[in-house]
Motif scaffolding. Structure first.
Motif, PDB file in Angstrom:
ATOM      1  N   UNK A   1      45.132 -14.634 -34.107  1.00 14.39           N
ATOM      2  CA  UNK A   1      44.853 -14.161 -35.457  1.00 14.39           C
ATOM      3  C   UNK A   1      44.448 -12.684 -35.497  1.00 14.39           C
ATOM      4  N   UNK A   2      44.130 -12.122 -34.331  1.00 10.63           N
ATOM      5  CA  UNK A   2      43.737 -10.708 -34.266  1.00 10.63           C
ATOM      6  C   UNK A   2      44.934  -9.786 -34.052  1.00 10.63           C
ATOM      7  N   UNK A   3      46.077 -10.349 -33.698  1.00  8.42           N
ATOM      8  CA  UNK A   3      47.231  -9.526 -33.339  1.00  8.42           C
ATOM      9  C   UNK A   3      48.445  -9.826 -34.218  1.00  8.42           C
ATOM     10  N   UNK A   4      48.206  -9.883 -35.521  1.00  5.38           N
ATOM     11  CA  UNK A   4      49.301 -10.069 -36.459  1.00  5.38           C
ATOM     12  C   UNK A   4      50.052  -8.751 -36.620  1.00  5.38           C
ATOM     13  N   UNK A   5      51.312  -8.737 -36.214  1.00 16.49           N
ATOM     14  CA  UNK A   5      52.100  -7.503 -36.272  1.00 16.49           C
ATOM     15  C   UNK A   5      52.269  -7.010 -37.697  1.00 16.49           C
ATOM     16  N   UNK A   6      52.550  -7.912 -38.624  1.00 21.61           N
ATOM     17  CA  UNK A   6      52.760  -7.512 -40.019  1.00 21.61           C
ATOM     18  C   UNK A   6      51.475  -6.947 -40.627  1.00 21.61           C
ATOM     19  N   UNK A   7      50.309  -7.473 -40.199  1.00 21.71           N
ATOM     20  CA  UNK A   7      49.031  -7.000 -40.731  1.00 21.71           C
ATOM     21  C   UNK A   7      48.743  -5.576 -40.253  1.00 21.71           C
ATOM     22  N   UNK A   8      48.871  -5.316 -38.970  1.00 18.88           N
ATOM     23  CA  UNK A   8      48.497  -4.009 -38.429  1.00 18.88           C
ATOM     24  C   UNK A   8      49.523  -2.930 -38.727  1.00 18.88           C
ATOM     25  N   UNK A   9      50.745  -3.318 -39.027  1.00 24.65           N
ATOM     26  CA  UNK A   9      51.758  -2.316 -39.391  1.00 24.65           C
ATOM     27  C   UNK A   9      51.433  -1.615 -40.704  1.00 24.65           C
ATOM     28  N   UNK A  10      50.540  -2.200 -41.484  1.00 14.60           N
ATOM     29  CA  UNK A  10      50.171  -1.599 -42.766  1.00 14.60           C
ATOM     30  C   UNK A  10      49.454  -0.258 -42.591  1.00 14.60           C
ATOM     31  N   UNK A  11      48.981   0.032 -41.377  1.00 13.36           N
ATOM     32  CA  UNK A  11      48.330   1.336 -41.144  1.00 13.36           C
ATOM     33  C   UNK A  11      49.376   2.444 -41.005  1.00 13.36           C
ATOM     34  N   UNK A  12      50.656   2.064 -40.978  1.00  6.96           N
ATOM     35  CA  UNK A  12      51.778   3.011 -40.948  1.00  6.96           C
ATOM     36  C   UNK A  12      51.787   3.872 -39.683  1.00  6.96           C
ATOM     37  N   UNK A  13      51.466   3.230 -38.573  1.00  8.65           N
ATOM     38  CA  UNK A  13      51.617   3.825 -37.250  1.00  8.65           C
ATOM     39  C   UNK A  13      52.365   2.837 -36.368  1.00  8.65           C
ATOM     40  N   UNK A  14      53.099   3.311 -35.361  1.00 14.45           N
ATOM     41  CA  UNK A  14      53.637   2.379 -34.374  1.00 14.45           C
ATOM     42  C   UNK A  14      52.487   1.603 -33.725  1.00 14.45           C
ATOM     43  N   UNK A  15      52.633   0.276 -33.613  1.00 16.99           N
ATOM     44  CA  UNK A  15      51.546  -0.570 -33.115  1.00 16.99           C
ATOM     45  C   UNK A  15      51.948  -1.199 -31.791  1.00 16.99           C
ATOM     46  N   UNK A  16      51.005  -1.170 -30.833  1.00 20.08           N
ATOM     47  CA  UNK A  16      51.216  -1.821 -29.536  1.00 20.08           C
ATOM     48  C   UNK A  16      50.053  -2.770 -29.278  1.00 20.08           C
ATOM     49  N   UNK A  17      50.353  -3.966 -28.766  1.00 15.33           N
ATOM     50  CA  UNK A  17      49.322  -4.963 -28.494  1.00 15.33           C
ATOM     51  C   UNK A  17      49.109  -5.078 -26.988  1.00 15.33           C
ATOM     52  N   UNK A  18      47.832  -5.177 -26.586  1.00 15.01           N
ATOM     53  CA  UNK A  18      47.485  -5.228 -25.176  1.00 15.01           C
ATOM     54  C   UNK A  18      46.633  -6.453 -24.892  1.00 15.01           C
TER      55      UNK A  18
END
Length: 342
Positions: free
Chosen positions: A197-214
């Motif tokens: 629940x902490x690594x929702x791609x659609x949620x974090x993409x809203x910051x309008x930066x390329x997102x990488x999960x680690x």
């Protein structure tokens, strides 16, 4: 895109040196075989030689606190001295030791640093909540830490919070990330693989930066794996910028080559025949340029304080005349060339 190095560049170019030369020292603090204090002493000795040769007194510069600059993540420390005043600027740029005594400050490395200045944000979820870091090529700094609730969280707090509370916390963090984005910020990294629940791609993409999960563990206070990967990605962005700068200059038309074109390039800049100039950070040719007529005199070695790095003077002349300028490590330029112009 503007950053702190553009401000430094403008200030250095606006300092009037008058009758006493400007001294520019570049001391590597990382990836160098010699300790900074020894390098500094050698550069000061060389500068004093040129100062005395020109009829000026020797320099009086306080030795920098090397440990302080190293702890800040400085790769190369730039030291500018004129008329009793010393300015120090930490650079992320790797380069060899350098000293220039001339009628203006040596600014090529500052131009390089302005192009290399990129950073990333990393949101690290851990047992106590979340930490937001700013990561650049050499260091990471804590922006802020956040608790998911007023009650001290337990190590599995993402699964203990009710759905609405978790959603509110994540939305708050999203706003904090957006508020921390600068024009130099290129990537957002998010840890927390233990909880989907902490690594929702659609949620974090809203910051309008390329997102990488680690996948750094919740138990880790510092996500060193993510820091290393993000620095590697930032280095790739810098490499791409340098390569793009060279390709733009090459694709524009005439490619300039070594001494033959150095002599005519100033006149071409003044005549508005040059729109893009890409210069080697590492190469230096000494001589004198008439900034009004464009006449150039080339010398094999630096003779005195009137004898400046021609490539540096051409960069200054180009900036003053609205030319798009970049300074890149020599390895990015075609073999045998110290600059390309179009």
């Amino acid at each position: 895109m503007s950053n702190i190095y553009h401000d430094h560049l403008e200030k250095l170019r606006n300092i009037k040196t008058h009758s006493r030369p400007a001294v520019s020292l570049y001391v590597p603090l990382k990836w160098n075989d010699y300790v900074p204090s020894k390098t500094f002493s050698t550069l000061i000795k060389a500068a004093d030689g040129l100062m005395v040769k020109g009829g000026h007194s020797k320099l009086e510069i306080m030795t920098p606190d090397w440990d302080r600059w190293i702890k800040q993540g400085t790769v190369t420390l730039a030291i500018f001295h004129h008329n009793g005043i010393t300015n120090m600027i930490p650079l992320p740029t790797r380069m060899e030791p350098r000293v220039v005594v001339a009628n203006s400050f040596h600014i090529k490395p500052i131009v390089t640093a302005s192009n290399e200045y990129v950073d990333a944000l990393l949101l690290h979820f851990n047992e106590r909540g979340a930490c937001l870091y700013r990561v650049n090529a050499v260091e990471e700094t804590l922006v802020d830490s956040y608790l998911p609730s007023k009650i001290l969280p337990k190590n599995d707090w993402p699964s203990r919070l009710d759905r609405q509370s978790l959603r509110s916390f994540l939305e708050f963090l999203q706003q904090e990330v957006c508020g921390s984005i600068q024009n130099t910020t290129k990537i957002l990294g998010v840890t927390g693989a233990s909880f989907n629940e902490l690594q929702s791609e659609s949620f974090w993409r809203k910051v309008q930066l390329p997102v990488a999960f680690y996948d750094d563990s919740f138990r880790l206070a510092l996500p060193q794996n993510a820091f290393s990967i993000m620095r590697f990605r930032l280095a790739q962005i810098v490499n791409e910028r340098h390569a793009d700068s060279v390709m733009r200059a090459l694709s524009g038309g005439v490619a300039s080559k070594e001494h033959v074109s150095v002599s005519s390039l100033a006149a071409k800049i003044l005549k508005k025949e040059i729109k893009q100039l890409c210069v080697s950070l590492d190469c230096m040719f000494f001589g004198e340029i008439d900034p009004k007529a464009g006449n150039v005199k080339v010398n094999k070695f630096q003779l005195n304080a009137n004898d400046d790095d021609l490539l540096d003077d051409l960069v200054e002349l180009a900036i003053a005349n609205g030319v798009q300028v970049s300074v890149v490590p020599k390895k990015y330029l075609p073999n045998g060339r110290s600059f390309v112009a179009s």
